[in-house]
Write a protein that holds these residues in place. Structure first.
Motif, PDB file in Angstrom:
ATOM      1  N   ARG A   1      11.378  11.498  33.069  1.00 10.71           N
ATOM      2  CA  ARG A   1      10.251  12.231  32.473  1.00 10.71           C
ATOM      3  C   ARG A   1       9.015  12.125  33.377  1.00 10.71           C
ATOM      4  O   ARG A   1       8.307  13.099  33.587  1.00 10.71           O
ATOM      5  CB  ARG A   1       9.959  11.679  31.082  1.00 10.71           C
ATOM      6  CG  ARG A   1       8.962  12.478  30.339  1.00 10.71           C
ATOM      7  CD  ARG A   1       9.645  13.741  29.834  1.00 10.71           C
ATOM      8  NE  ARG A   1       8.679  14.568  29.160  1.00 10.71           N
ATOM      9  CZ  ARG A   1       8.635  15.869  29.307  1.00 10.71           C
ATOM     10  NH1 ARG A   1       9.497  16.498  30.069  1.00 10.71           N
ATOM     11  NH2 ARG A   1       7.750  16.570  28.680  1.00 10.71           N
ATOM     12  N   ALA A   2       8.751  10.933  33.901  1.00  7.45           N
ATOM     13  CA  ALA A   2       7.597  10.748  34.781  1.00  7.45           C
ATOM     14  C   ALA A   2       7.777  11.530  36.084  1.00  7.45           C
ATOM     15  O   ALA A   2       6.820  12.114  36.601  1.00  7.45           O
ATOM     16  CB  ALA A   2       7.368   9.269  35.072  1.00  7.45           C
ATOM     17  N   ILE A   3       8.988  11.558  36.609  1.00  9.86           N
ATOM     18  CA  ILE A   3       9.257  12.327  37.830  1.00  9.86           C
ATOM     19  C   ILE A   3       9.011  13.808  37.579  1.00  9.86           C
ATOM     20  O   ILE A   3       8.351  14.491  38.370  1.00  9.86           O
ATOM     21  CB  ILE A   3      10.691  12.067  38.335  1.00  9.86           C
ATOM     22  CG1 ILE A   3      10.794  10.636  38.882  1.00  9.86           C
ATOM     23  CG2 ILE A   3      11.098  13.089  39.393  1.00  9.86           C
ATOM     24  CD1 ILE A   3      12.196  10.187  39.206  1.00  9.86           C
ATOM     25  N   LEU A   4       9.500  14.310  36.469  1.00 10.39           N
ATOM     26  CA  LEU A   4       9.263  15.710  36.090  1.00 10.39           C
ATOM     27  C   LEU A   4       7.770  15.975  35.939  1.00 10.39           C
ATOM     28  O   LEU A   4       7.240  16.958  36.463  1.00 10.39           O
ATOM     29  CB  LEU A   4       9.996  16.017  34.783  1.00 10.39           C
ATOM     30  CG  LEU A   4       9.735  17.373  34.157  1.00 10.39           C
ATOM     31  CD1 LEU A   4      10.368  18.484  34.985  1.00 10.39           C
ATOM     32  CD2 LEU A   4      10.253  17.404  32.733  1.00 10.39           C
ATOM     33  N   ASP A   5       7.086  15.078  35.259  1.00 13.75           N
ATOM     34  CA  ASP A   5       5.664  15.250  34.979  1.00 13.75           C
ATOM     35  C   ASP A   5       4.822  15.217  36.256  1.00 13.75           C
ATOM     36  O   ASP A   5       3.940  16.066  36.445  1.00 13.75           O
ATOM     37  CB  ASP A   5       5.215  14.164  34.004  1.00 13.75           C
ATOM     38  CG  ASP A   5       3.858  14.443  33.401  1.00 13.75           C
ATOM     39  OD1 ASP A   5       3.578  15.607  33.051  1.00 13.75           O
ATOM     40  OD2 ASP A   5       3.065  13.485  33.281  1.00 13.75           O
ATOM     41  N   ILE A   6       5.099  14.271  37.154  1.00 13.24           N
ATOM     42  CA  ILE A   6       4.283  14.190  38.367  1.00 13.24           C
ATOM     43  C   ILE A   6       4.595  15.358  39.310  1.00 13.24           C
ATOM     44  O   ILE A   6       3.712  15.860  39.996  1.00 13.24           O
ATOM     45  CB  ILE A   6       4.391  12.824  39.077  1.00 13.24           C
ATOM     46  CG1 ILE A   6       3.191  12.634  40.026  1.00 13.24           C
ATOM     47  CG2 ILE A   6       5.728  12.649  39.791  1.00 13.24           C
ATOM     48  CD1 ILE A   6       2.971  11.228  40.501  1.00 13.24           C
ATOM     49  N   ALA A   7       5.842  15.823  39.317  1.00 10.56           N
ATOM     50  CA  ALA A   7       6.182  16.994  40.133  1.00 10.56           C
ATOM     51  C   ALA A   7       5.424  18.216  39.613  1.00 10.56           C
ATOM     52  O   ALA A   7       4.846  18.986  40.399  1.00 10.56           O
ATOM     53  CB  ALA A   7       7.685  17.245  40.112  1.00 10.56           C
ATOM     54  N   ARG A   8       5.405  18.387  38.302  1.00  7.15           N
ATOM     55  CA  ARG A   8       4.677  19.514  37.699  1.00  7.15           C
ATOM     56  C   ARG A   8       3.181  19.413  38.013  1.00  7.15           C
ATOM     57  O   ARG A   8       2.531  20.398  38.360  1.00  7.15           O
ATOM     58  CB  ARG A   8       4.920  19.550  36.191  1.00  7.15           C
ATOM     59  CG  ARG A   8       4.227  20.710  35.505  1.00  7.15           C
ATOM     60  CD  ARG A   8       4.657  20.892  34.058  1.00  7.15           C
ATOM     61  NE  ARG A   8       5.974  21.543  34.087  1.00  7.15           N
ATOM     62  CZ  ARG A   8       7.067  21.042  33.530  1.00  7.15           C
ATOM     63  NH1 ARG A   8       7.028  19.893  32.901  1.00  7.15           N
ATOM     64  NH2 ARG A   8       8.212  21.685  33.594  1.00  7.15           N
ATOM     65  N   TYR A   9       2.639  18.209  37.899  1.00  7.35           N
ATOM     66  CA  TYR A   9       1.224  17.984  38.198  1.00  7.35           C
ATOM     67  C   TYR A   9       0.915  18.324  39.660  1.00  7.35           C
ATOM     68  O   TYR A   9      -0.065  19.006  39.960  1.00  7.35           O
ATOM     69  CB  TYR A   9       0.857  16.527  37.891  1.00  7.35           C
ATOM     70  CG  TYR A   9      -0.581  16.198  38.170  1.00  7.35           C
ATOM     71  CD1 TYR A   9      -1.572  16.460  37.232  1.00  7.35           C
ATOM     72  CD2 TYR A   9      -0.965  15.625  39.382  1.00  7.35           C
ATOM     73  CE1 TYR A   9      -2.904  16.166  37.489  1.00  7.35           C
ATOM     74  CE2 TYR A   9      -2.281  15.323  39.649  1.00  7.35           C
ATOM     75  CZ  TYR A   9      -3.254  15.593  38.698  1.00  7.35           C
ATOM     76  OH  TYR A   9      -4.567  15.306  38.971  1.00  7.35           O
ATOM     77  N   ALA A  10       1.761  17.837  40.576  1.00  3.36           N
ATOM     78  CA  ALA A  10       1.542  18.092  42.006  1.00  3.36           C
ATOM     79  C   ALA A  10       1.573  19.589  42.309  1.00  3.36           C
ATOM     80  O   ALA A  10       0.715  20.100  43.036  1.00  3.36           O
ATOM     81  CB  ALA A  10       2.601  17.364  42.841  1.00  3.36           C
ATOM     82  N   LEU A  11       2.535  20.291  41.748  1.00  2.00           N
ATOM     83  CA  LEU A  11       2.643  21.737  42.001  1.00  2.00           C
ATOM     84  C   LEU A  11       1.451  22.479  41.414  1.00  2.00           C
ATOM     85  O   LEU A  11       0.960  23.448  42.007  1.00  2.00           O
ATOM     86  CB  LEU A  11       3.960  22.271  41.458  1.00  2.00           C
ATOM     87  CG  LEU A  11       5.196  21.732  42.177  1.00  2.00           C
ATOM     88  CD1 LEU A  11       6.465  22.155  41.434  1.00  2.00           C
ATOM     89  CD2 LEU A  11       5.235  22.175  43.631  1.00  2.00           C
ATOM     90  N   GLY A  12       0.974  22.024  40.272  1.00  2.00           N
ATOM     91  CA  GLY A  12      -0.223  22.628  39.690  1.00  2.00           C
ATOM     92  C   GLY A  12      -1.447  22.392  40.555  1.00  2.00           C
ATOM     93  O   GLY A  12      -2.243  23.309  40.792  1.00  2.00           O
ATOM     94  N   ARG A  13      -1.607  21.151  41.041  1.00  2.00           N
ATOM     95  CA  ARG A  13      -2.743  20.833  41.919  1.00  2.00           C
ATOM     96  C   ARG A  13      -2.710  21.646  43.214  1.00  2.00           C
ATOM     97  O   ARG A  13      -3.748  21.999  43.771  1.00  2.00           O
ATOM     98  CB  ARG A  13      -2.733  19.345  42.302  1.00  2.00           C
ATOM     99  CG  ARG A  13      -3.215  18.379  41.277  1.00  2.00           C
ATOM    100  CD  ARG A  13      -4.723  18.158  41.267  1.00  2.00           C
ATOM    101  NE  ARG A  13      -5.345  17.729  42.485  1.00  2.00           N
ATOM    102  CZ  ARG A  13      -5.767  16.503  42.746  1.00  2.00           C
ATOM    103  NH1 ARG A  13      -5.597  15.541  41.846  1.00  2.00           N
ATOM    104  NH2 ARG A  13      -6.360  16.213  43.872  1.00  2.00           N
ATOM    105  N   MET A  14      -1.498  21.952  43.679  1.00  2.00           N
ATOM    106  CA  MET A  14      -1.346  22.696  44.925  1.00  2.00           C
ATOM    107  C   MET A  14      -1.372  24.208  44.688  1.00  2.00           C
ATOM    108  O   MET A  14      -1.224  24.986  45.618  1.00  2.00           O
ATOM    109  CB  MET A  14      -0.043  22.284  45.628  1.00  2.00           C
ATOM    110  CG  MET A  14       0.010  20.814  46.021  1.00  2.00           C
ATOM    111  SD  MET A  14      -1.375  20.278  47.050  1.00  2.00           S
ATOM    112  CE  MET A  14      -1.075  21.236  48.530  1.00  2.00           C
TER     113      MET A  14
END
Length: 165
Positions: free
Chosen positions: A16-29
């Motif tokens: 869940r954390a991996i999914l969440d941080i990947a989503r966050y990173a893509l949003g930030r980028m």
């Protein structure tokens, strides 16, 4: 974002954390919200095989990235992001566990996997760390993303030190 996380490593990881941080990173980028990403956790033997096959280097590594459509973040605020397939980020939890234990911050395997997920995503987006200027840019961005994600969730402490992969 369509993000798929598959754990084939045999270890218990915080998917869940991996999914969440990947989503966050893509949003930030500022990556198009309909873009697709796959994150796969594998065991040491599988990572060693990938490392040898694709990099011609023996031994396992912590993270590898396999870009598909070679998407890049929009260069200007008004520029529209392009939709596509980002590719695959392959993680090795066992290597991440060892790196976390050996790091000066002595952090968990999951904290290291979160950092490595961001690292892999940045590679998919064209960032690299071969040259000192590239390394400073990529690792600075990596730290900002991980710290921003941790701050938003109220997680304690700074992000782990950047990986040197």
């Amino acid at each position: 974002m369509a993000i798929e996380v598959n754990n084939e490593s045999g270890l218990d990881i915080d998917e869940r954390a991996i999914l969440d941080i990947a989503r966050y990173a893509l949003g930030r980028m500022r990556i198009h919200p309909l873009s697709e990403l796959s994150v796969i956790a594998v065991d040491v033997a599988a990572m060693e095989q990938l490392h040898l096959q694709w990099m011609e280097l023996s031994g396992p590594t912590d993270v590898m990235s396999f870009p598909m459509d070679e998407l890049r973040p929009p260069s200007r605020e008004e520029e529209e992001p392009v939709q596509g397939l980002l590719g695959d980020v392959v993680l090795c939890p066992e290597v991440a566990r060892l790196q976390g234990e050996q790091a000066p911050t002595h952090h968990s395997m999951d904290a290291e996997l979160q950092l490595l997920t961001v690292h892999g995503v940045l590679h998919l987006l064209g960032y690299d760390h071969e040259e000192p200027v590239e390394k400073a840019e990529m690792f600075g961005l990596q730290k900002a993303i991980v710290d921003g994600w941790r701050d938003e969730r109220g997680l304690p402490g700074p992000s782990p030190a950047p990986t040197t992969t």
